[in-house]
Scaffold this motif. Sequence first.
Motif, PDB file in Angstrom:
ATOM      1  N   THR A  88      56.153 100.883  65.026  1.00 33.35           N
ATOM      2  CA  THR A  88      57.024 100.808  66.203  1.00 33.35           C
ATOM      3  C   THR A  88      58.452 100.550  65.761  1.00 33.35           C
ATOM      4  O   THR A  88      58.696  99.688  64.902  1.00 33.35           O
ATOM      5  N   LEU A 145      58.588 103.577  74.563  1.00 28.61           N
ATOM      6  CA  LEU A 145      58.311 102.240  75.079  1.00 28.61           C
ATOM      7  C   LEU A 145      59.529 101.637  75.761  1.00 28.61           C
ATOM      8  O   LEU A 145      60.670 101.871  75.365  1.00 28.61           O
ATOM      9  N   HIS A 147      60.689  97.619  76.754  1.00 27.19           N
ATOM     10  CA  HIS A 147      60.275  96.250  76.442  1.00 27.19           C
ATOM     11  C   HIS A 147      61.339  95.264  76.910  1.00 27.19           C
ATOM     12  O   HIS A 147      62.534  95.573  76.954  1.00 27.19           O
ATOM     13  N   MET A 156      55.777  94.820  77.516  1.00 25.93           N
ATOM     14  CA  MET A 156      55.907  96.191  77.038  1.00 25.93           C
ATOM     15  C   MET A 156      55.206  97.146  77.999  1.00 25.93           C
ATOM     16  O   MET A 156      54.180  96.805  78.587  1.00 25.93           O
ATOM     17  N   GLY A 158      54.876 101.777  78.439  1.00 31.65           N
ATOM     18  CA  GLY A 158      55.352 103.062  77.941  1.00 31.65           C
ATOM     19  C   GLY A 158      54.359 104.167  78.184  1.00 31.65           C
ATOM     20  O   GLY A 158      53.284 103.970  78.764  1.00 31.65           O
TER      21      GLY A 158
END
Length: 279
Positions: A88, A145, A147, A156, A158
């Motif tokens: 990520t 995503l 966040h 989070m 997505g």
Amino acid sequence: MKRVLTILLCLLAGFPSLMGQERDTLLTVDAELTDAYLDTVNVRKRLDLNNYSTFGIQYGYGLNQTAFNPTKRQGLLYTPMNVGIVFTHYEKLFGYLPYFGLQVGFFKGQDGYKFKQDDEGEWQGNVDGATQCTFDYVEIPAMALGHLDMWHFKLMAGGGFYGAYRYKIQRTGEPSLGFDEAFATSFKDYEHKLDYGWTVTAGLGLVFDPIEFHVTGRLRYGLGSLYDPDYYSEYYYRFAGTMDIIISAGIHIQLTKRSGKTTGQLRRQAREMIYNPQP
């Protein structure tokens, strides 16, 4: 008049010594502001996120069904094997909006379908006599995503797409329904091994830099059919796409610094607060 002039001359004569004394006092105060002292100054920190990356390992438990058309009544298939690695990267949008990221992973998982029996013991559905089927697959999901971070907590959510390949099959059925044992662990010519679809996720994380613990829920919706639509009839097409919910827990390690300033930056900030306090 002579007395007044005498007093003024005395005051002027003593002024340099007073200035020197004040200067010595300032030097003494400055000398006392050592690094050890500045480290104890209580500077209220603000969470200033950096662009940073993480690498994680996740394990999940699946709740699986298949969307059949025409519809078939079925139950939930539970699959305890969904494990993978995740990379990520969190990036500030336009350089100052720290709410976005990109995530890509590689997973090994399972899905499929399971039919139920009614009170009389009759099966409420089957596929060529099979009443339960489990696929083993490898998958690559890619998601965007959003966040929201706090000091030790983050939210989070997505969505994106995935591609998968089914490499193993295990099915059971009833011979009375037309189940062929020869295909209990093998694919038929008209069955598809490639899969693709869209996926969405949501979850929360506990953050203790540089470790993050994530708990997420992810929905996979297959856009490809399990078999050729006309395999049973060239006039009446049939479709079947997997639909899974995966509950996962994972440990993610920060590869770069998530937030915060260096010790030198904090010392300079403390000096600024002492010598140039804001009104």
